[in-house]
Scaffold this motif. Structure first.
Motif, short mmCIF file in Angstrom:
data_model
loop_
_atom_site.label_atom_id
_atom_site.label_comp_id
_atom_site.label_asym_id
_atom_site.label_seq_id
_atom_site.Cartn_x
_atom_site.Cartn_y
_atom_site.Cartn_z
N SER A 30 0.82 -1.21 0.00
CA SER A 30 0.00 0.00 0.00
C SER A 30 0.85 1.26 0.00
CB SER A 30 -0.88 0.01 1.25
OG SER A 30 -0.05 -0.07 2.42
N GLY A 31 2.13 1.11 -0.25
CA GLY A 31 3.09 2.19 -0.05
C GLY A 31 2.67 3.53 -0.61
N GLY A 32 2.83 4.55 0.20
CA GLY A 32 2.44 5.88 -0.24
C GLY A 32 3.21 6.97 0.46
N LEU A 33 4.47 6.70 0.79
CA LEU A 33 5.34 7.68 1.43
C LEU A 33 4.83 8.11 2.80
CD1 LEU A 33 6.28 9.86 -1.69
CD2 LEU A 33 7.67 8.11 -0.58
N PHE A 34 4.15 7.21 3.49
CA PHE A 34 3.72 7.51 4.85
C PHE A 34 4.87 7.26 5.82
CE2 PHE A 34 -0.31 6.27 2.77
CZ PHE A 34 -0.97 7.48 2.93
#
Ligand SMILES: [Zn+2]
Length: 99
Positions: A30-34
């Motif tokens: 789900s990577g999104g730079l969180f």
């Protein structure tokens, strides 16, 4: 391929044995730079359906010895549960490296 996230966690570098807080690049589907800490629930803004439990790969470069290593990130109930050092070998492997 999704982008990665960041996980801040305390661990011990397997290359120089220094313990400290590391910023780990975490390859969650789900990577999104969180930016996460241990115990955080994954944020999923993608259309990918996350498994409840899985192991994601993490990667970091040690700020103490400038060598890299991989980390297994254990996810349980979509929450970052624990980390442990992976057996996977890092890319940086030159003991004489000094810029
Ligand atoms: Zn190190």
């Amino acid at each position: 391929m999704a982008s990665y996230d960041f996980l801040t966690a305390y661990c011990t570098c397997p290359r120089c044995r220094t313990s400290g807080t590391f910023e780990i690049e975490a390859f969650f589907p789900s990577g999104g730079l969180f930016e996460y800490n241990l115990g955080d629930e994954l944020i999923n803004q993608t259309k990918i359906k996350l498994k409840e439990n899985f192991i994601a790969e993490g990667y970091t470069i040690c700020p103490y010895c400038d060598k890299d290593f991989f980390i297994n990130i254990q996810v349980r109930n979509k929450t970052i549960y624990a980390i442990n050092i992976s057996d996977k070998k890092g890319y940086i492997d030159n003991p004489a490296k000094k810029h």
